[in-house]
Each structure stands twice: as structure tokens, then as C-alpha cells.
Scaffold this active site. Structure first.
Site, PDB file in Angstrom:
ATOM      1  N   LYS A  65      26.525   2.569 -29.464  1.00  9.44           N
ATOM      2  CA  LYS A  65      26.137   1.794 -28.283  1.00  9.44           C
ATOM      3  C   LYS A  65      26.701   2.363 -26.986  1.00  9.44           C
ATOM      4  O   LYS A  65      26.068   2.230 -25.933  1.00  9.44           O
ATOM      5  CB  LYS A  65      26.550   0.336 -28.451  1.00  9.44           C
ATOM      6  CG  LYS A  65      25.791  -0.382 -29.556  1.00  9.44           C
ATOM      7  CD  LYS A  65      26.144  -1.859 -29.615  1.00  9.44           C
ATOM      8  CE  LYS A  65      25.333  -2.554 -30.703  1.00  9.44           C
ATOM      9  NZ  LYS A  65      25.534  -4.015 -30.692  1.00  9.44           N
ATOM     10  N   ASP A 101      22.750  -7.744 -26.117  1.00  7.08           N
ATOM     11  CA  ASP A 101      23.814  -8.373 -26.905  1.00  7.08           C
ATOM     12  C   ASP A 101      24.420  -9.551 -26.160  1.00  7.08           C
ATOM     13  O   ASP A 101      24.655 -10.619 -26.728  1.00  7.08           O
ATOM     14  CB  ASP A 101      24.932  -7.362 -27.200  1.00  7.08           C
ATOM     15  CG  ASP A 101      24.573  -6.380 -28.294  1.00  7.08           C
ATOM     16  OD1 ASP A 101      23.647  -6.668 -29.074  1.00  7.08           O
ATOM     17  OD2 ASP A 101      25.227  -5.330 -28.371  1.00  7.08           O
TER      18      ASP A 101
END
Length: 287
Positions: A65, A101
Site C-alpha cells: 500500500k 480504507d
């Protein structure tokens, strides 16, 4: 030609994404495919994308990420602030990164807080997922404290979590892969005996749903969201035509969060706050 989507990360044996999207595409008559792409590194991401002209979007999971950010042409303001990306839109020759997220985390945590003050939050792990969680906690007015096996400036180690920290932090969020399949008998090293009726445990690990971390909390004070299922959907939305604005992406994720909140059991030290558990995938498909 059939549009292609996928998930990049390493390892991916735990992921539900390919199965979930195959069913979603079949049920909704979408002419697209979804595949899990195990990548030990993302050094050759651009070459990987260029070799797949039908690729429209990618989800990004552990451990990439943060590593993908400098490889992208653009990132959303939120992803730039967080320093991590979990969704990549393939727009012609451009790779555009987003972070959804934080949206799923904030909107699923807010009803559990129910307006009460949890003090501080212990955030277990320092990877890309934890960056989004820290960003979300600050947006909620909760002071985060990062925890790692290796202490450094701004980061405490697990051995530092004593009775004082357990009193200060009413929320503990596991952002590490500890307890993820196949290591289902592992859990973060915490003084679980010091949990009180005011603690909330939140686990980003979704396979298994009942992690050892949550079991050691005696199934109380918990709520967690399956990351690939809830936060993976925007990859498809981002790849459709010109793609929606980020506001539309947020609405998609919030709809999923609401559905999961309604369908999954939510408990806080014995007080059952939700309906009986439904099949996780069916809960998504009902949207």
C-alpha cells in the site's frame, strides 16, 4: 473486450476477492473478470499493467500500500495525506491511486463509539493499513498511538503496554497481519486480562472472521470489517467508463458499511447490538 480487474499483494492465500467478484459479475451480468496477482514486489508494476490492455483497476493489499505510491501518476488528496493507496484506477496510460480504507474504517467505527469518549487508541502495526487508520482516528478526534515490535520515535513496543496504557486506550485496532490465515492461532501480544467493559477491539483481519485477537477478548467489545470485501468494491467503480468522482466512491463504501453493520453480530462485553450473523457475501450481494 472483457474488462479485467485484480488484487495485488503478497501472499494472497487468505483473500476472498477473486471469488467475491466472480460471483458479483455473474449475478449482475457484468462482462469482466477479477484475478488475484501475487507480487512479492511492485517494482515492475508499470510493465505488469502495460502487458494487460484490458486491465481497468487494481486493489492493493499487504505489503504494497505504501510502496505503490511513488509509482503512480496521480494520487487523490486523501491518499497523499495518508501516504498509502489501496485502489488504483487504470485510465489509459495513467495510474491513479485512491485510499478508501479510511472511509470504511471511520463509517464502521462511528456507530460503535455511539458518541462516547474512548480516550486514546492503540494501533497495532505500522504498515500501509495503519496509516489510514491513524488518519481516520484523528478525523474522529481520537489520539492514536502506534505499536510495533520495534520501538522508535512515536512508536511504542508491545512490552510497553501496561495497565496505564490499558486505562488510557479504550480502543485497540489490529492493523497487523497477526492472526490471519493460515496463522489462526496467533494474536498480538497484549495484556488481555486488563480489558474492561469499556474497551472496543477492532480487527482488520477478516480471514478468519473470529480471529484469536477477538477470541482472547472473549468475543466482547468487537466489530471488524472484511477489508477485501468492503473496501475492494471501488476498484470496479473506478474502472467503469470515466469513473465516478471520489464522492460517489465514498457512497458505495458507506452503503456496504451500513449493510455489514446491520448483518454482522456486534457485541460490546456481552451486550448484543446487532442482528444474528448472516452470510458475509450474501450481505454484500443484497446491496
Amino acid at each position: 473486450m472483457k474488462s479485467q480487474y485484480g488484487l495485488i499483494g503478497y501472499p494472497l492465500g487468505h483473500s476472498f476477492s477473486a471469488k467475491y467478484f466472480a460471483e458479483k459479475f455473474r449475478r449482475e451480468g457484468i462482462d469482466a473478470s477479477y484475478e488475484n496477482f501475487e507480487m512479492p514486489t511492485v517494482d515492475d508494476l508499470r510493465t505488469f499493467v502495460e502487458a494487460r490492455p484490458c486491465l481497468r483497476g487494481l486493489n492493493v493489499t499487504i505489503p504494497h500500500k505504501q510502496a505503490v505510491v511513488p509509482l503512480l501518476d496521480e494520487v487523490s488528496p486523501e491518499a497523499e495525506a495518508i501516504g498509502a493507496v489501496n485502489v488504483i484506477k487504470v485510465a489509459g496510460n495513467k495510474l491513479i491511486g485512491y485510499n478508501t480504507d479510511v472511509i470504511g474504517f471511520v463509517d464502521s467505527l462511528r456507530p460503535l463509539l455511539n458518541g462516547r469518549n474512548v480516550g486514546e487508541a492503540l494501533v497495532l502495526g505500522t504498515g500501509g493499513a495503519s496509516r489510514a487508520i491513524v488518519y481516520g482516528l484523528r478525523r474522529l478526534g481520537i489520539a492514536p498511538q502506534l505499536v510495533s515490535r520495534t520501538p522508535r520515535e512515536g512508536v511504542i513496543c508491545y512490552d510497553d503496554i501496561d495497565s496505564t496504557w490499558m486505562r488510557r486506550a479504550g480502543l485497540i485496532v489490529n492493523c497487523s497481519p497477526v492472526g490471519m490465515f493460515p496463522h489462526v492461532n496467533e494474536a498480538p501480544a497484549l495484556p488481555y486480562e486488563r480489558l474492561t467493559p469499556n474497551h472496543i477491539l477492532y480487527d482488520l483481519v477478516y480471514n478468519p472472521l473470529a480471529t484469536k485477537f477477538l477470541q482472547l477478548g472473549r468475543g466482547r467489545g468487537l466489530h471488524h470489517m472484511p477489508e477485501d470485501l468492503v473496501l475492494g468494491l471501488p476498484a470496479v467503480e473506478l474502472g467503469a467508463g470515466e469513473g465516478p468522482e471520489l464522492g460517489e466512491i465514498e457512497l458505495v463504501v458507506r452503503a456496504l458499511v451500513v449493510k455489514f453493520t446491520q448483518q454482522l453480530p456486534v457485541q460490546r462485553h456481552g451486550a448484543h447490538l446487532g442482528a444474528p450473523a448472516a452470510d458475509v457475501e450474501d450481505a454484500v450481494f443484497q446491496l
